[in-house]
Design a protein around this motif. Structure first.
Motif, PDB file in Angstrom:
ATOM      1  N   PRO A  93     -70.787  90.802 -83.061  1.00 14.47           N
ATOM      2  CA  PRO A  93     -70.953  89.583 -83.864  1.00 14.47           C
ATOM      3  C   PRO A  93     -72.339  88.951 -83.738  1.00 14.47           C
ATOM      4  O   PRO A  93     -72.706  88.128 -84.576  1.00 14.47           O
ATOM      5  CB  PRO A  93     -69.871  88.642 -83.307  1.00 14.47           C
ATOM      6  CG  PRO A  93     -68.869  89.538 -82.674  1.00 14.47           C
ATOM      7  CD  PRO A  93     -69.661  90.672 -82.112  1.00 14.47           C
ATOM      8  N   LEU A  94     -73.095  89.323 -82.708  1.00 11.41           N
ATOM      9  CA  LEU A  94     -74.380  88.684 -82.452  1.00 11.41           C
ATOM     10  C   LEU A  94     -75.565  89.554 -82.857  1.00 11.41           C
ATOM     11  O   LEU A  94     -76.712  89.227 -82.555  1.00 11.41           O
ATOM     12  CB  LEU A  94     -74.486  88.321 -80.967  1.00 11.41           C
ATOM     13  CG  LEU A  94     -73.300  87.531 -80.417  1.00 11.41           C
ATOM     14  CD1 LEU A  94     -73.503  87.200 -78.958  1.00 11.41           C
ATOM     15  CD2 LEU A  94     -73.084  86.250 -81.216  1.00 11.41           C
ATOM     16  N   HIS A  95     -75.284  90.655 -83.570  1.00 12.23           N
ATOM     17  CA  HIS A  95     -76.346  91.547 -84.036  1.00 12.23           C
ATOM     18  C   HIS A  95     -76.390  91.547 -85.558  1.00 12.23           C
ATOM     19  O   HIS A  95     -75.353  91.441 -86.218  1.00 12.23           O
ATOM     20  CB  HIS A  95     -76.087  92.985 -83.571  1.00 12.23           C
ATOM     21  CG  HIS A  95     -76.459  93.247 -82.152  1.00 12.23           C
ATOM     22  ND1 HIS A  95     -77.736  93.539 -81.748  1.00 12.23           N
ATOM     23  CD2 HIS A  95     -75.700  93.268 -81.033  1.00 12.23           C
ATOM     24  CE1 HIS A  95     -77.757  93.735 -80.442  1.00 12.23           C
ATOM     25  NE2 HIS A  95     -76.529  93.574 -79.979  1.00 12.23           N
ATOM     26  N   GLY A 122     -67.912  90.015 -77.210  1.00 17.06           N
ATOM     27  CA  GLY A 122     -68.738  89.079 -76.447  1.00 17.06           C
ATOM     28  C   GLY A 122     -67.926  87.968 -75.823  1.00 17.06           C
ATOM     29  O   GLY A 122     -67.123  87.336 -76.502  1.00 17.06           O
ATOM     30  N   PHE A 123     -68.150  87.717 -74.528  1.00 20.07           N
ATOM     31  CA  PHE A 123     -67.376  86.684 -73.846  1.00 20.07           C
ATOM     32  C   PHE A 123     -68.226  85.684 -73.078  1.00 20.07           C
ATOM     33  O   PHE A 123     -67.749  84.599 -72.755  1.00 20.07           O
ATOM     34  CB  PHE A 123     -66.364  87.331 -72.886  1.00 20.07           C
ATOM     35  CG  PHE A 123     -66.988  87.950 -71.659  1.00 20.07           C
ATOM     36  CD1 PHE A 123     -67.080  87.241 -70.472  1.00 20.07           C
ATOM     37  CD2 PHE A 123     -67.490  89.240 -71.693  1.00 20.07           C
ATOM     38  CE1 PHE A 123     -67.653  87.799 -69.344  1.00 20.07           C
ATOM     39  CE2 PHE A 123     -68.069  89.822 -70.581  1.00 20.07           C
ATOM     40  CZ  PHE A 123     -68.144  89.093 -69.399  1.00 20.07           C
ATOM     41  N   GLN A 124     -69.484  86.002 -72.773  1.00 19.56           N
ATOM     42  CA  GLN A 124     -70.301  85.106 -71.960  1.00 19.56           C
ATOM     43  C   GLN A 124     -70.986  84.067 -72.848  1.00 19.56           C
ATOM     44  O   GLN A 124     -71.984  84.350 -73.511  1.00 19.56           O
ATOM     45  CB  GLN A 124     -71.326  85.903 -71.150  1.00 19.56           C
ATOM     46  CG  GLN A 124     -70.691  86.739 -70.055  1.00 19.56           C
ATOM     47  CD  GLN A 124     -71.715  87.334 -69.113  1.00 19.56           C
ATOM     48  OE1 GLN A 124     -72.862  86.884 -69.035  1.00 19.56           O
ATOM     49  NE2 GLN A 124     -71.298  88.337 -68.365  1.00 19.56           N
ATOM     50  N   VAL A 130     -75.842  80.691 -77.641  1.00 22.95           N
ATOM     51  CA  VAL A 130     -77.248  80.460 -77.958  1.00 22.95           C
ATOM     52  C   VAL A 130     -77.721  81.434 -79.036  1.00 22.95           C
ATOM     53  O   VAL A 130     -78.294  81.047 -80.061  1.00 22.95           O
ATOM     54  CB  VAL A 130     -78.118  80.611 -76.691  1.00 22.95           C
ATOM     55  CG1 VAL A 130     -79.602  80.576 -77.052  1.00 22.95           C
ATOM     56  CG2 VAL A 130     -77.800  79.500 -75.692  1.00 22.95           C
ATOM     57  N   MET A 131     -77.432  82.716 -78.842  1.00 20.50           N
ATOM     58  CA  MET A 131     -77.984  83.732 -79.724  1.00 20.50           C
ATOM     59  C   MET A 131     -77.139  83.967 -80.971  1.00 20.50           C
ATOM     60  O   MET A 131     -77.586  84.618 -81.914  1.00 20.50           O
ATOM     61  CB  MET A 131     -78.172  85.040 -78.948  1.00 20.50           C
ATOM     62  CG  MET A 131     -79.140  84.858 -77.782  1.00 20.50           C
ATOM     63  SD  MET A 131     -79.417  86.349 -76.794  1.00 20.50           S
ATOM     64  CE  MET A 131     -80.372  87.330 -77.935  1.00 20.50           C
ATOM     65  N   GLY A 132     -75.923  83.433 -80.988  1.00 18.98           N
ATOM     66  CA  GLY A 132     -75.072  83.587 -82.155  1.00 18.98           C
ATOM     67  C   GLY A 132     -75.171  82.451 -83.150  1.00 18.98           C
ATOM     68  O   GLY A 132     -74.421  82.430 -84.137  1.00 18.98           O
ATOM     69  N   VAL A 137     -71.386  81.754 -84.631  1.00 18.69           N
ATOM     70  CA  VAL A 137     -70.380  82.363 -83.774  1.00 18.69           C
ATOM     71  C   VAL A 137     -70.878  82.351 -82.340  1.00 18.69           C
ATOM     72  O   VAL A 137     -72.080  82.256 -82.084  1.00 18.69           O
ATOM     73  CB  VAL A 137     -70.099  83.811 -84.249  1.00 18.69           C
ATOM     74  CG1 VAL A 137     -71.274  84.729 -83.938  1.00 18.69           C
ATOM     75  CG2 VAL A 137     -68.816  84.358 -83.638  1.00 18.69           C
ATOM     76  N   GLY A 138     -69.935  82.434 -81.391  1.00 21.68           N
ATOM     77  CA  GLY A 138     -70.302  82.478 -79.981  1.00 21.68           C
ATOM     78  C   GLY A 138     -69.372  83.382 -79.217  1.00 21.68           C
ATOM     79  O   GLY A 138     -68.678  84.217 -79.789  1.00 21.68           O
TER      80      GLY A 138
END
Length: 394
Positions: A93-95, A122-124, A130-132, A137-138
């Protein structure tokens, strides 16, 4: 079973990490690269199936300094000959999914097909939130909140885009987050029509494609660590993805493996054997001396789980069926619950006997804690596994 080494990896010894900020020390990172190089080269010579690296960011503490597992994998892949190198995993989700599809295709070519791919949600939250931000999304712990549902929807959409990019010369996509290509994208250059495709008669781009497509056909093998839920197992079964089980309760593991078989058959993959296309994760450290092995494992996986993973909710992987109440994250609990495969070769062979009696997973993901566990201890463990354990379970 096919053995895959899984490196977090940590930077710094146990003492250096407890002093603080070990992840920011360049000398620690250089030591980590040297140790990984020797260990993965040795694993290559000893016949391990694969080696893999996680994706996490901002790890100034030194626990998981592996912000780019693709780049780290390429670094080690260029120094080996046969071992497969992959990620456990890229946090989808963060790419940007097209960039990720391209990067993984490039890696597959540079490795001549010796790579495999990992995908995760992703769980952290420190880094994921921050990056999502750009995708709204996080991180998530699968709590079925709106944030969790948004994460899953984006994960599945990004996976769909990556598959299309890998398996089609050109493609389109309409989803919640992405429209590929955007409407009315003008690119009126004759070279597209003459030498490529995806352009209409008015010079608008109506399809796009990536180059290169993967070296492996149709694409590298795909894994998803670490899987707890039936929803994840059903997704993996439908998508021909290998889920990695972290759970230690034999009853729950069996239930998840049965779900995978059921869903794979419903998706048209035929009737798989129980454990086929599934992996199990354990912390592994082998030594001639059982007490020495437990000493270093306590300072490695035991230390990191108690201070990092346990407080983040990973103790749920230790819960037995029907059990309620809190579960400890200390090393003794990890041993008692079966996450730690630590001891002599005979000890580990007996643990495998108990696992395969019921489950027979195709893959075993061996968590390695380089840094907190000294390099020479790790090297001896790799050799003992390869010479006195692996031949019994090929």
């Amino acid at each position: 079973m096919k053995s895959i080494l899984f490196y977090l990896p940590s930077t710094g010894s146990h003492m250096q990490i407890t002093r603080g900020m070990a992840g920011t020390n360049p000398a620690n990172y250089q030591n980590m690269l040297r140790q990984l190089t020797h260990q993965v080269r040795a694993a290559d010579e000893m016949g391990y199936w694969g080696a893999s690296f996680t994706e996490h960011h901002f790890h100034i503490e030194g626990f998981e300094v592996s912000n780019n597992p693709i780049l780290l994998g390429l670094y080690l892949g260029q120094q080996t000959k046969n071992i497969r190198i992959g990620q456990m995993a890229n946090v989808l989700p963060l790419h940007n999914p097209i960039r990720l599809a391209e990067d993984l295709s490039m890696l597959d070519h540079m490795m001549r097909g010796r790579t495999f791919v990992g995908i995760a949600r992703g769980f952290q939250r420190r880094w994921a939130d921050v990056m999502g931000q750009v995708y709204g999304v996080g991180g998530t712990l699968s709590d079925r909140s709106e944030s969790d549902r948004r994460n899953r929807r984006l994960f599945e959409e990004h996976w769909e885009i990556i598959k299309k990019a890998w398996t089609n010369e050109t493609f389109t996509h309409e989803g919640e987050q992405w429209t590929i290509p955007p409407k009315d994208l003008e690119f009126p250059y004759d070279a597209v029509r003459r030498f490529g495709r995806g352009q209409d008669d008015a010079g608008r781009i109506v399809e796009v494609g990536i180059a290169p497509r993967p070296y492996q056909n149709p694409h590298p093998p795909v894994f998803q660590p670490f899987s707890f839920s039936e929803d994840t197992f059903r997704f993996c079964a439908r998508e021909n993805v290998v889920p990695i089980v972290m759970h230690t309760d034999p009853v729950r593991v069996g239930e998840l493996l049965d779900v995978y078989v059921e869903e794979a058959e419903a998706a048209g993959r035929g009737r798989l054997a129980r454990g086929e296309s599934v992996g199990v994760m354990r912390d592994v450290l082998v030594s001639r001396n059982k007490e020495e092995a437990h000493h270093w494992a306590r300072h490695g996986g035991g230390f990191i789980f108690d201070n990092w993973f346990g407080p983040m909710g990973f103790t749920e992987a230790l819960r037995n069926t029907g059990e309620t109440g809190p579960i400890g994250s200390d090393y003794d609990t990890l041993v008692e619950r079966g996450l730690e495969w630590v001891g002599t070769p005979d000890d580990i062979n007996r643990k495998i006997e108990r696992l395969v009696e019921h489950h027979t997973p195709e893959y075993l993901l061996q968590c390695q804690y380089s840094g907190p566990i000294p390099h020479d201890v790790q090297m001896r463990s790799l050799e003992l596994w390869a010479t006195e354990i692996a031949p019994n379970w090929l």
